[in-house]
Design an enzyme around this catalytic site. Structure first.
Site, short mmCIF file in Angstrom:
data_model
loop_
_atom_site.label_atom_id
_atom_site.label_comp_id
_atom_site.label_asym_id
_atom_site.label_seq_id
_atom_site.Cartn_x
_atom_site.Cartn_y
_atom_site.Cartn_z
N GLY A 556 -14.44 -6.53 -5.25
CA GLY A 556 -13.35 -7.26 -5.88
C GLY A 556 -12.41 -7.81 -4.85
N GLY A 558 -8.19 -8.71 -4.68
CA GLY A 558 -6.93 -8.74 -5.41
C GLY A 558 -5.86 -9.44 -4.61
N GLY A 561 -5.73 -8.08 -0.98
CA GLY A 561 -6.86 -8.17 -0.07
C GLY A 561 -8.15 -7.78 -0.78
N LYS A 562 -9.19 -7.58 0.01
CA LYS A 562 -10.51 -7.29 -0.57
C LYS A 562 -10.66 -5.82 -0.94
CE LYS A 562 -13.36 -10.98 1.20
NZ LYS A 562 -13.83 -11.57 2.44
N VAL A 563 -11.53 -5.58 -1.91
CA VAL A 563 -11.82 -4.21 -2.34
C VAL A 563 -13.30 -3.93 -2.05
CG1 VAL A 563 -11.71 -2.57 -4.22
CG2 VAL A 563 -10.14 -4.50 -4.18
N LYS A 577 -9.40 -0.41 -0.89
CA LYS A 577 -8.70 -1.69 -0.90
C LYS A 577 -8.09 -1.91 0.48
CE LYS A 577 -6.78 -2.99 -4.59
NZ LYS A 577 -5.96 -3.19 -5.80
N ASP A 673 3.05 -6.69 -11.85
CA ASP A 673 1.86 -7.54 -11.89
C ASP A 673 0.84 -6.99 -12.87
OD1 ASP A 673 0.31 -9.69 -11.27
OD2 ASP A 673 -0.47 -8.87 -9.40
#
Ligand SMILES: *[C@@H]1O[C@H](CO)[C@@H](O)[C@H](O)[C@H]1NC(C)=O
Ligand SMILES: *[C@@H]1O[C@H](CO)[C@@H](O)[C@H](O)[C@H]1NC(C)=O
Ligand SMILES: *[C@@H]1O[C@H](CO)[C@@H](O)[C@H](O)[C@H]1NC(C)=O
Ligand SMILES: *[C@@H]1O[C@H](CO)[C@@H](O)[C@H](O)[C@H]1NC(C)=O
Ligand SMILES: *[C@@H]1O[C@H](CO)[C@@H](O)[C@H](O)[C@H]1NC(C)=O
Ligand SMILES: *[C@@H]1O[C@H](CO)[C@@H](O)[C@H](O)[C@H]1NC(C)=O
Ligand SMILES: *[C@@H]1O[C@H](CO)[C@@H](O)[C@H](O)[C@H]1NC(C)=O
Ligand SMILES: *[C@@H]1O[C@H](CO)[C@@H](O)[C@H](O)[C@H]1NC(C)=O
Length: 836
Positions: A556, A558, A561-563, A577, A673
């Site tokens: 993923g 977000g 940054g990247k997961v 993450k 968020d």
């Protein structure tokens, strides 16, 4: 007749009360604690009338043995010597004495030892005796004789610990332990302790039993001693010793005898070599000598006048004796390997010198300072509360340093303090005690992998937030961090609802529910067991790389940054993450926030297992959520359709998580968020909110840089957030309303026209339809009409109230939660939340 009866009744009552007073009088010698170690019952000793207790209330370790008395040299037939407690396990085993008189009092403490060859090996053990944290004596007797070790001691704490320390020379044992409260002024001790070397009643027949309680009110033991070169004096008639002239309360039995020299001009010369008659060279020691005199002869001539000298005139004094008046002479501190005492008659006197009794004390130091009392109290409360039975958890927690309790680290200042405490994986059950916050120097606390329940005390939470404490609570499935604890409350409602169900529906349904509940519980227990193995410390970057197989699989991406997909050593799957370079401005806040988030656990929040913060790389290691995010499941191209009841359950789960952040956390955590892609689903489709708490940290760095702040997503932003950047609980409620509409309609927050050329906010689309009263038109067509229309209306109403343009018109999330629960069950009561 009636009168007679009442008189009889009066006497019966009086006798009864007298009898009970008598029983009480026998049972409790005030100021005494008398323990027959290893005894199987409480009893009254026939020689002294002292009540001896069993020792199990005073110590939690060791085991009882019977001691053979067949080889006894002494005829002293003390019942306390028949049995003993031995300590085959543990380095240090401690008795805890709690005298009523409390701290800052002088106590006589006496330990008895009789080695009765209980194991048939004929090997005398040797071991050390400690009083509280300081060395007292090395027990090392190689003869079959009963011995006792006795000290005068001022306790610094309300509890006194007597500890037996295994020095590798056999199994420590003890026969009896006695404590007597003394009048403070008779053995004055400013610091240190007095160890009894000798306490002798002179001129008393050697075959007579030692004098002790009840003759001696303090139960000092006076041994008989005499010398054939001297005269034994004794006056057998009754002597009236009033307290006034006998401040030291020396028993009449002791004072009625004395030794005298044969000639008046010879010296009563007395050499005592220590220890215990050993002729080996003894190191110089410090001594205090108590001499007790009383004239027991009715003299015709002048009074006896005596000059006393100890150790070459280190101490000298002259006394004159009056008929039957006790005189006590207390020496100053004298030193030397021995005590050499000489008592002469002065020329005036004409009668030989006498001495009735003598006490010789060795002055010991107490060099080791015990752990701070508030720390000791706090840790003992914790020990008692969790029933911790660790072998090492005896005596003082920190000192002597070789006996520091397992799981503790201390700083060795004056006084020593507990600085870290590791109680992970100890099967601790119950609440987290407030007293943990009373360890002022505690900087590390690991309570992970236990069965703790309830909430985290406010004071502890505060320490974590203020960065004074690193705390880990991972793997406590039933712990909730809310105050008041929402989790607990819920269990009560569930209880009620199950009862309602049973009476309202059928027992079959209840059985099914119970089974589901049990299965869920088991799963939770297993998953928390897995979590325990995690290290509760920041991860190194190298470890993060290893966990993610060198960042091999992206699952993923977000706002931060990247997961990546990751696997821990124990095969637990995690989501890692990585925070992008641009998020680095908030480094310090990240650290503080990550520490806080690690302790936040709620079943509807994605758990943070750990983090990496080596200043170059920031990573967060999360619980892995097998079913991805809610947005994916609502999109048209997802193969499986979420049913209406599943959607309601997800909405309730998410509301629960948000309620926890808003109302369970202090200070409240604003998500900033919240959106369907931040609501994740585990393998059971339980919904958990992700990414909470972080935006606050990043926003805090520089609030004016609204544009770079990675918080908020178009479509979910409340009007006030869009216009002013102000974000509070009500902004989150607005976002939650949008989430609800997505669940109802299946549409994303920003809808794309069929040809993809234009965009519309979901509210713009649905409000006119709702206002027309035709809600069927907005409901997700993929549901194919399978929903309860009442419950659908209800949820639409809730979503509408959440998305009111003015913040003040929107409800609090706890109100939303209550309404959602109502909508879940068309009969009005909650039934679908299992306490997991
Ligand atoms: C012990 O108590 C009993 C009953 O009170 C009494 O008769 C006896 O003399 C006492 N023994 C001693 C040693 O004081
Ligand atoms: C202990 O007691 C003495 C008097 O017996 C008193 O002077 C002293 O202040 C007390 N110390 C503490 C710490 O209470
Ligand atoms: C001590 O006194 C005795 C008589 O009581 C006498 O015989 C002896 O000489 C005296 N000794 C000294 C050293 O004065
Ligand atoms: C006591 O008498 C002895 C002799 O009998 C003498 O050596 C000693 O110095 C005397 N001590 C004192 C303190 O007068
Ligand atoms: C013992 O004391 C009594 C008085 O209580 C006295 O008459 C008697 O002489 C004393 N006995 C001795 C041996 O001094
Ligand atoms: C005691 O008498 C002896 C002689 O009998 C003498 O030498 C000594 O100095 C006297 N002591 C005192 C203190 O008067
Ligand atoms: C304990 O903490 C206090 C301040 O919080 C500090 O002054 C003190 O030195 C610390 N003591 C020890 C033994 O570390
Ligand atoms: C205590 O200190 C030792 C040695 O420094 C360390 O290995 C251990 O992890 C520490 N324990 C706790 C509970 O902090």
């Amino acid at each position: 007749m009636t009168k007679e009866r009442s008189i009889t009744a009066f006497w019966v009552a009086l006798l009864a009360s007298l009898a009970s007073a008598l029983v009480l009088g026998i049972q409790a010698q005030p100021g005494f604690i008398s323990i027959d170690c290893g005894a199987s019952n409480e009893y009254i000793d026939e020689n002294t009338n002292i009540t001896y207790k069993m020792d199990d209330g005073f110590i939690g370790s060791g085991k009882n043995v019977l001691m053979s008395r067949s080889r006894a040299f002494d005829q002293n037939n003390l019942q306390i010597l028949n049995d003993a407690r031995i300590f085959p396990d543990g380095m240090r085993n401690c008795y805890t004495l709690k005298p009523d008189q409390g701290k800052n009092r002088t106590y006589l403490i006496r330990a008895w030892f009789w080695f009765g060859n209980y194991d048939g090996k004929d090997q005398f053990p040797s071991f050390d005796l400690y009083v509280d944290v300081n060395y007292w004596y090395t027990v090392d007797y190689t003869f079959y004789m009963s011995v006792s070790e006795e000290i005068m001691y001022v306790s610094k704490a309300d509890d006194i610990q007597v500890c037996l320390v295994n020095t590798g020379n056999g199994v420590p044992f003890i026969s009896a332990l006695e404590l007597r409260a003394l009048d403070d002024d008779i053995y004055p001790l400013r610091s240190g302790l007095l160890r009894v070397s000798q306490r002798l009643s002179l001129g008393r027949s050697l075959v007579a039993n030692p004098v002790r309680y009840p003759d001696d009110v303090y139960d000092r033991v006076w041994s008989s001693w005499t010398d054939v070169n001297w005269h034994m004096l004794e006056n057998t008639s009754a002597i009236d010793l009033s307290d006034k002239n006998n401040a030291y309360k020396v028993p009449e039995e002791v004072l009625r005898t004395a030794l005298a020299t044969i000639n008046s001009n010879s010296s009563l010369y007395f050499l005592r070599t220590f220890d215990r008659g050993s002729l080996a060279w003894a190191p110089p020691k410090k001594w205090i000598v108590y001499l007790h005199f009383m004239e027991i002869e009715r003299l015709s001539g002048p009074k006896r006048e005596l000059t006393i000298s100890i150790n070459d005139n280190q101490f000298t004094e002259t006394v004159s004796l009056e008929y039957l008046k006790p005189v006590a002479v207390v020496s100053t501190l004298v030193s030397g390997p021995h005590i050499i005492l000489s008592i002469n008659s002065t020329n005036k006197s004409g009668n030989p010198p006498i001495l009735n009794a003598v006490e010789i004390y060795n002055v010991g130091d107490l060099p080791i300072v015990p752990t701070a009392q508030d720390d000791v109290k706090a840790i003992n409360d914790i020990k008692a509360m969790y029933h911790i039975k660790s072998e090492s958890w005896q005596g003082d927690p920190c000192v002597p340093s070789e006996f520091t309790w397992d799981g503790l680290n201390c700083s060795y200042g004056n006084p020593p303090r507990i600085i870290s405490l590791d109680l992970s994986n100890n099967q601790l059950a119950g609440a987290i005690p407030e007293t943990l916050a009373e360890l002022p120097n505690l900087t590390f606390l690991d309570l992970s992998g236990n069965n703790l329940i309830g909430s985290v005390p406010e004071a502890l939470r505060k320490k974590v937030v203020e960065n004074h404490l690193y705390m880990s609570l991972i793997g406590n499935a039933d712990l909730c961090l809310a105050d008041p604890c929402l989790h607990k409350k819920k269990q009560n409602t569930i209880h009620v609802s199950i009862v309602t169900l049973v009476s309202g529906f059928s027992a079959v349904l209840f059985g099914a529910l119970a089974i589901i509940w049990l299965i869920k519980r088991k799963q939770i227990a297993e998953s928390s067991k897995r979590m325990l193995k995690l290290k509760n410390r920041p991860f190194e970057y190298g470890e993060v790389s290893k966990i993610t197989a060198n960042f091999g699989r992206v699952i993923g991406e977000g706002g931060f940054g990247k997961v990546y997909h990751g696997t821990l050593d124990d095969d637990t799957v995690v989501a890692v993450k990585m925070l992008s370079e641009s998020s680095k401005q908030g480094y310090k806040e990240f650290q503080a926030e990550a520490q806080l988030l690690v302790i936040i656990h709620h079943r509807n929040l994605v758990s943070l297992f750990g983090y990496c913060d080596d200043s170059k790389h920031m990573a967060l290691i999360y619980e892995y959520m097998a079913n991805g995010n809610l947005r994916q499941h609502l999109s048209d191209d997802h193969p499986k359709v979420l049913t209406w009841s599943k959607r309601l359950q997800i909405a309730t789960d998410a509301a629960q998580g948000l309620d926890y952040l808003h109302n369970g956390c202090k200070p409240p955590i604003i998500h900033r968020d919240l959106k369907t892609s931040n609501i994740l689903l585990n393998e059971d489709f339980q919904a958990k909110i992700a990414d909470f708490g972080l935006s606050r940290a990043f926003a805090a760095e520089n609030d004016s840089r609204v544009s770079t702040r990675p918080a908020g997503t178009i479509g979910y932003l409340s009007p006030e957030f869009q216009s002013s950047g102000n974000c509070d609980k009500k902004s989150d409620v607005y976002s939650f309303g949008i989430v609800l509409f997505e669940l109802i309609t299946g549409q994303p927050a920003i809808m794309r026209s069929r040809d993809g050329s234009s965009f519309k906010h979901i509210l713009e689309w649905l409000i006119p339809i709702i206002e027309s009263g035709d809600i069927l038109r907005i409901l997700d067509p993929r549901l194919q009409g399978e929903f309860n229309i009442n419950s659908a209306w209800k949820v639409v109403e809730i979503a509408m109230s959440c998305t009111q343009p003015r913040a003040i018109d929107r409800p609090d999330i706890n109100h939303v939660l209550a309404e959602l629960k109502d909508s879940l069950c068309p009969y009005g009561k909650v039934a679908e939340n299992f306490p997991i």
